[in-house]
Write a protein that holds these residues in place. Structure first.
Motif, short mmCIF file in Angstrom:
data_model
loop_
_atom_site.label_atom_id
_atom_site.label_comp_id
_atom_site.label_asym_id
_atom_site.label_seq_id
_atom_site.Cartn_x
_atom_site.Cartn_y
_atom_site.Cartn_z
N ARG A 142 0.80 -1.25 0.08
CA ARG A 142 0.03 -0.13 -0.05
C ARG A 142 0.77 1.33 -0.04
O ARG A 142 0.38 2.22 0.00
CB ARG A 142 -0.78 0.02 1.20
N MET A 143 2.21 1.06 -0.08
CA MET A 143 3.15 2.32 -0.03
C MET A 143 3.84 2.48 -1.34
O MET A 143 4.03 1.75 -1.89
CB MET A 143 4.27 2.07 1.08
N GLN A 144 4.00 3.72 -1.56
CA GLN A 144 5.02 4.34 -2.63
C GLN A 144 6.24 4.94 -2.00
O GLN A 144 6.21 5.68 -1.10
CB GLN A 144 4.42 5.51 -3.33
N ALA A 145 7.29 4.26 -2.35
CA ALA A 145 8.76 4.68 -1.72
C ALA A 145 9.30 5.88 -2.53
O ALA A 145 9.38 5.78 -3.74
CB ALA A 145 9.52 3.67 -1.46
N VAL A 146 9.59 7.05 -1.82
CA VAL A 146 10.12 8.24 -2.33
C VAL A 146 11.58 8.49 -1.93
O VAL A 146 11.69 8.34 -0.85
CB VAL A 146 9.62 9.38 -2.28
N GLY A 147 12.67 8.36 -2.60
CA GLY A 147 14.00 8.50 -2.15
C GLY A 147 15.07 7.85 -2.80
O GLY A 147 14.68 7.69 -3.88
N PRO A 148 15.94 7.74 -2.21
CA PRO A 148 16.06 7.60 -0.62
C PRO A 148 16.28 9.28 -0.22
O PRO A 148 16.82 9.92 -0.97
CB PRO A 148 17.57 7.01 -0.54
N VAL A 149 15.81 9.54 0.74
CA VAL A 149 15.92 10.81 1.52
C VAL A 149 17.13 11.15 2.10
O VAL A 149 17.65 12.20 2.59
CB VAL A 149 14.78 11.37 2.33
N LEU A 150 17.80 10.01 2.91
CA LEU A 150 19.04 10.18 3.79
C LEU A 150 19.73 8.68 3.84
O LEU A 150 18.95 7.71 3.56
CB LEU A 150 18.73 10.57 4.89
N THR A 151 20.72 8.68 4.30
CA THR A 151 21.61 7.17 4.48
C THR A 151 21.64 7.06 6.03
O THR A 151 22.35 8.14 6.49
CB THR A 151 22.58 7.11 3.71
N TRP A 152 21.40 5.98 6.54
CA TRP A 152 22.04 5.69 7.88
C TRP A 152 23.19 4.83 7.96
O TRP A 152 23.39 3.93 6.83
CB TRP A 152 20.89 4.72 8.53
N ARG A 153 23.93 4.96 8.85
CA ARG A 153 25.34 4.40 8.57
C ARG A 153 25.56 3.65 10.20
O ARG A 153 25.23 4.53 11.12
CB ARG A 153 26.21 5.15 8.25
N ASP A 154 25.89 2.53 10.21
CA ASP A 154 26.32 1.99 11.46
C ASP A 154 27.75 2.07 11.47
O ASP A 154 28.65 1.27 10.56
CB ASP A 154 25.83 0.33 11.47
N ARG A 155 28.34 2.67 12.11
CA ARG A 155 29.79 3.09 12.16
C ARG A 155 30.57 2.75 13.45
O ARG A 155 29.96 2.64 14.46
CB ARG A 155 30.20 4.78 12.38
N VAL A 156 31.76 2.00 13.28
CA VAL A 156 32.42 1.53 14.49
C VAL A 156 33.11 2.83 15.05
O VAL A 156 33.83 3.72 14.38
CB VAL A 156 33.67 0.78 14.21
N PHE A 157 32.99 3.06 16.52
CA PHE A 157 33.65 4.05 17.16
C PHE A 157 34.67 3.35 18.25
O PHE A 157 34.18 2.44 18.58
CB PHE A 157 32.70 4.88 17.94
N ALA A 158 35.63 4.02 18.13
CA ALA A 158 36.59 3.28 19.12
C ALA A 158 37.35 4.39 20.10
O ALA A 158 37.19 5.66 19.93
CB ALA A 158 37.86 3.05 18.11
N GLN A 159 37.80 3.72 21.04
CA GLN A 159 38.34 4.51 22.28
C GLN A 159 39.61 5.34 21.53
O GLN A 159 40.20 4.74 20.45
CB GLN A 159 38.86 3.64 23.30
N SER A 160 39.87 6.56 21.89
CA SER A 160 41.02 7.20 21.34
C SER A 160 42.43 6.39 21.09
O SER A 160 43.00 6.83 20.40
CB SER A 160 41.21 8.76 22.16
N ASP A 161 42.64 5.62 22.12
CA ASP A 161 43.97 4.96 21.89
C ASP A 161 43.99 3.75 20.98
O ASP A 161 44.87 2.95 20.92
CB ASP A 161 44.52 4.52 23.31
N ARG A 162 42.84 3.48 20.58
CA ARG A 162 42.46 2.37 19.52
C ARG A 162 41.91 3.01 18.11
O ARG A 162 40.77 3.05 18.16
CB ARG A 162 41.79 1.31 19.92
#
Length: 190
Positions: A46-66
């Motif tokens: 029942r839906m019409q998809a418009v876009g993409p309007v943005l992109t989600w990213r799963d990013r790796v974050f690390a402690q500053s010493d790594r």
């Protein structure tokens, strides 16, 4: 959505709703459109998809010493969300090179990471930046170039809303959503 209203003259109201309640919101008439990945689009027939309007990213974050250059460099401990599906390249590292610490939600995971219970965390980039901003923590200090997954987000509009579909297609053909610029204006979570 305010820019959309100004340009098209179609009044809009954005209500944050958990993904699991999007179908309910559409079926009860509380919404006529949702932001979603086509893979998880509620009421797909029942839906019409418009876009993409943005992109989600799963990013790796690390402690500053790594600061890893690749997924092969990940060693130590990692905070992940319980029951969340991660990429195969990350899952292969867990248990062999990485000790996994599970959190029930993003705030719990971030708390464990900032208290140095784990060396790495994988989160939606905007979610990490938003929560770090609330805690007055510099997200750049922890950012890496490693992206575990990324997926496009579309505006799914009920097919019965022909005028809205036409206006949204025209608007998002030239408009790029800058989610980072929206962070300062977002209210704290409930």
């Amino acid at each position: 959505m305010d820019e959309f209203t100004q340009k098209t003259g179609i009044p809009t109201d954005f209500l944050p709703t958990p993904r699991k309640r999007q179908t309910w919101a559409l079926e009860t008439g509380r919404a006529n459109a949702v932001f979603a990945n086509p893979r998880w689009m509620p009421l797909p027939d029942r839906m019409q998809a418009v876009g993409p309007v943005l992109t989600w990213r799963d990013r790796v974050f690390a402690q500053s010493d790594r600061q890893p250059d690749s997924f092969d460099d990940l060693q130590g401990s990692i905070c992940l969300r319980r029951w969340f599906v991660y990429s195969d390249r990350l899952e292969h590292r867990v248990g062999t090179d990485l000790v996994r610490h599970d959190g029930y939600d993003a705030e719990q995971m971030l708390g464990m990471f900032l208290n140095k219970r784990c060396d790495y965390i994988v989160m939606k980039e905007m979610e990490f930046r938003f929560l770090a901003r609330l805690l007055k923590v510099d997200p750049e200090r922890y950012s890496t170039e490693l992206i575990d997954a990324e997926w496009p987000v579309y505006l799914g509009i009920l097919k019965t809303e022909a005028a809205l579909i036409k206006a949204a297609e025209a608007f998002f053909a030239t408009h790029i959503v800058d989610a980072g610029a929206m962070l300062p204006g977002l209210p704290p979570p409930d």
